[in-house]
Design a protein around this motif. Sequence first.
Motif, PDB file in Angstrom:
ATOM      1  N   LEU A  91       1.386   6.853  -6.788  1.00 20.75           N
ATOM      2  CA  LEU A  91       0.490   8.098  -7.085  1.00 20.75           C
ATOM      3  C   LEU A  91       0.905   9.502  -6.857  1.00 20.75           C
ATOM      4  O   LEU A  91       0.751  10.390  -7.399  1.00 20.75           O
ATOM      5  CB  LEU A  91      -0.758   7.687  -6.241  1.00 20.75           C
ATOM      6  N   ALA A  92       1.881   9.553  -5.758  1.00 21.01           N
ATOM      7  CA  ALA A  92       2.142  10.923  -5.584  1.00 21.01           C
ATOM      8  C   ALA A  92       3.189  11.371  -6.552  1.00 21.01           C
ATOM      9  O   ALA A  92       3.192  12.270  -7.057  1.00 21.01           O
ATOM     10  CB  ALA A  92       3.033  10.452  -4.048  1.00 21.01           C
ATOM     11  N   MET A 123       1.242  12.584   0.607  1.00 21.19           N
ATOM     12  CA  MET A 123       1.761  12.861  -0.754  1.00 21.19           C
ATOM     13  C   MET A 123       0.776  12.145  -1.808  1.00 21.19           C
ATOM     14  O   MET A 123       0.590  12.858  -2.738  1.00 21.19           O
ATOM     15  CB  MET A 123       3.253  12.420  -0.926  1.00 21.19           C
ATOM     16  N   ALA A 124       0.071  11.078  -1.285  1.00 27.42           N
ATOM     17  CA  ALA A 124      -0.653  10.390  -2.400  1.00 27.42           C
ATOM     18  C   ALA A 124      -1.984  11.294  -2.715  1.00 27.42           C
ATOM     19  O   ALA A 124      -2.347  11.079  -4.055  1.00 27.42           O
ATOM     20  CB  ALA A 124      -0.973   8.922  -1.944  1.00 27.42           C
ATOM     21  N   GLY A 125      -2.274  12.120  -1.970  1.00 31.41           N
ATOM     22  CA  GLY A 125      -3.320  12.946  -1.976  1.00 31.41           C
ATOM     23  C   GLY A 125      -4.644  12.021  -2.305  1.00 31.41           C
ATOM     24  O   GLY A 125      -5.625  12.479  -3.057  1.00 31.41           O
ATOM     25  N   VAL A 132       1.143  -1.264   0.096  1.00 28.72           N
ATOM     26  CA  VAL A 132      -0.023   0.007  -0.109  1.00 28.72           C
ATOM     27  C   VAL A 132       0.959   1.292  -0.030  1.00 28.72           C
ATOM     28  O   VAL A 132       0.779   2.266  -0.937  1.00 28.72           O
ATOM     29  CB  VAL A 132      -1.073  -0.145   1.110  1.00 28.72           C
ATOM     30  N   GLU A 133       1.922   1.241   0.657  1.00 28.97           N
ATOM     31  CA  GLU A 133       2.975   2.290   0.579  1.00 28.97           C
ATOM     32  C   GLU A 133       3.480   2.332  -0.719  1.00 28.97           C
ATOM     33  O   GLU A 133       3.680   3.537  -1.137  1.00 28.97           O
ATOM     34  CB  GLU A 133       4.079   2.243   1.473  1.00 28.97           C
ATOM     35  N   GLY A 134       3.779   1.290  -1.188  1.00 22.90           N
ATOM     36  CA  GLY A 134       4.219   1.629  -2.660  1.00 22.90           C
ATOM     37  C   GLY A 134       3.243   2.113  -3.522  1.00 22.90           C
ATOM     38  O   GLY A 134       3.661   3.072  -4.407  1.00 22.90           O
ATOM     39  N   LEU A 135       1.944   1.875  -3.573  1.00 22.44           N
ATOM     40  CA  LEU A 135       1.099   2.258  -4.286  1.00 22.44           C
ATOM     41  C   LEU A 135       0.810   3.963  -3.770  1.00 22.44           C
ATOM     42  O   LEU A 135       0.899   4.546  -4.957  1.00 22.44           O
ATOM     43  CB  LEU A 135      -0.644   1.882  -4.045  1.00 22.44           C
ATOM     44  N   ILE A 149       4.461  19.890   1.290  1.00 28.23           N
ATOM     45  CA  ILE A 149       4.865  18.725   1.840  1.00 28.23           C
ATOM     46  C   ILE A 149       6.113  18.062   1.454  1.00 28.23           C
ATOM     47  O   ILE A 149       6.949  17.613   2.095  1.00 28.23           O
ATOM     48  CB  ILE A 149       3.496  17.985   1.175  1.00 28.23           C
ATOM     49  N   LEU A 150       6.591  18.338   0.321  1.00 24.62           N
ATOM     50  CA  LEU A 150       8.098  17.966  -0.263  1.00 24.62           C
ATOM     51  C   LEU A 150       8.972  18.569   0.860  1.00 24.62           C
ATOM     52  O   LEU A 150       9.934  18.215   1.191  1.00 24.62           O
ATOM     53  CB  LEU A 150       8.162  18.420  -1.473  1.00 24.62           C
ATOM     54  N   ASN A 151       8.901  19.929   1.130  1.00 23.06           N
ATOM     55  CA  ASN A 151       9.826  20.663   1.983  1.00 23.06           C
ATOM     56  C   ASN A 151       9.886  20.154   3.182  1.00 23.06           C
ATOM     57  O   ASN A 151      10.952  19.830   3.856  1.00 23.06           O
ATOM     58  CB  ASN A 151       9.449  22.100   1.864  1.00 23.06           C
ATOM     59  N   GLU A 152       8.636  19.598   3.893  1.00 26.82           N
ATOM     60  CA  GLU A 152       8.508  19.067   5.203  1.00 26.82           C
ATOM     61  C   GLU A 152       9.260  17.636   5.157  1.00 26.82           C
ATOM     62  O   GLU A 152      10.081  17.482   6.067  1.00 26.82           O
ATOM     63  CB  GLU A 152       7.028  18.945   5.647  1.00 26.82           C
TER      64      GLU A 152
END
Length: 243
Positions: free
Chosen positions: A96-97, A148-150, A89-92, A106-109
Motif C-alpha cells: 500500500l505504501a 508509510m501505509a497511511g 500484514v507488513e507485506g500489505l 517519513i522516507l527520510n526518517e
Amino acid sequence: MALDAEGSQAVKAQVKLRELILAGELPAGARIAELAIVEKLGMSRTPIRAALMRLEQEGLLEALAGGGYAVRVFSERDVADAIEMRGTVEGLAARLAAERGVPGEILNEARQCLARIDDLLAQPRLNDAAFSRYVELNQRFHTLLREMAGSPVIARELDRVVSLPFASPSAFVAVQAGSAHSRDMLIVAQDQHREVLAAIERREGARAEAIMREHSRLAQRNLREALRSHSQRMPGVRLIRPQ
C-alpha cells in the motif's frame, strides 16, 4: 484511588507480571494464584485483576473454566503462525505504501534509521549494547513502515499482531547475540530493509510485499534456533513447546 491512578497501577502490574512470565518465574502451565501475586508485587487486587485480564487478551495467559488464569503454553506452530501473520500484514503495508506514495519526511526518517543500523553493523563484532541498539532501530524502522501505509486500519491490525507473544519484529533478535553468525544474519535483514524501502520509493508494490513476506522468514529461522539451543538469552522460549 483516582481512575487514572488505578489505570497506571494496572499497567505497572501488567509489565511486572509479563516479566515474571517471560523470565520463567511463573512457569508454563502454572495456575496464577492471585493472592500470591498481590503479595509478590505489593499491589491491591484491583490492578492485579486488570493486569491478568490484559495478559489474557495479550495471549500470555489463558482463562480457566473454573475461574482464574494459567500461564499459556505455546506450540512452535502457534508462534510460527503469529510470525507468518505479521509478515503478511507488513507485506500489505509495504504494498500500500508503494502504491499510494509516502511523504518525503517519513522516507527520510527511514533512510536515517537504516543509516544508523549500517553504522552498527560496520563493527566487526557486536556486543550486548550494540544488539540492544539494533533492537531499538529495528523496531523504529518497522514502525515507520506501518506509518508509510497511511492506513489506520493496517496500523491497528499490525499493533494487534505484533502484540502477540513472540510475534514482534525483534522478538528473537536476542537469540542471535549468542550465535557465531549473528552479524551475518543482521546484515541479511538489513539488506531486506533497504530493498523494501527502495521498492516502495520506486512504487513497486508487488516487490515490496514479497520482500516483507520473505523478511518474516528470518524470524521463523530464529525461532527454530531458539528452540534448538534452549537460548538463555531469551528465557521466554521456555513457554514454547517444539512440534
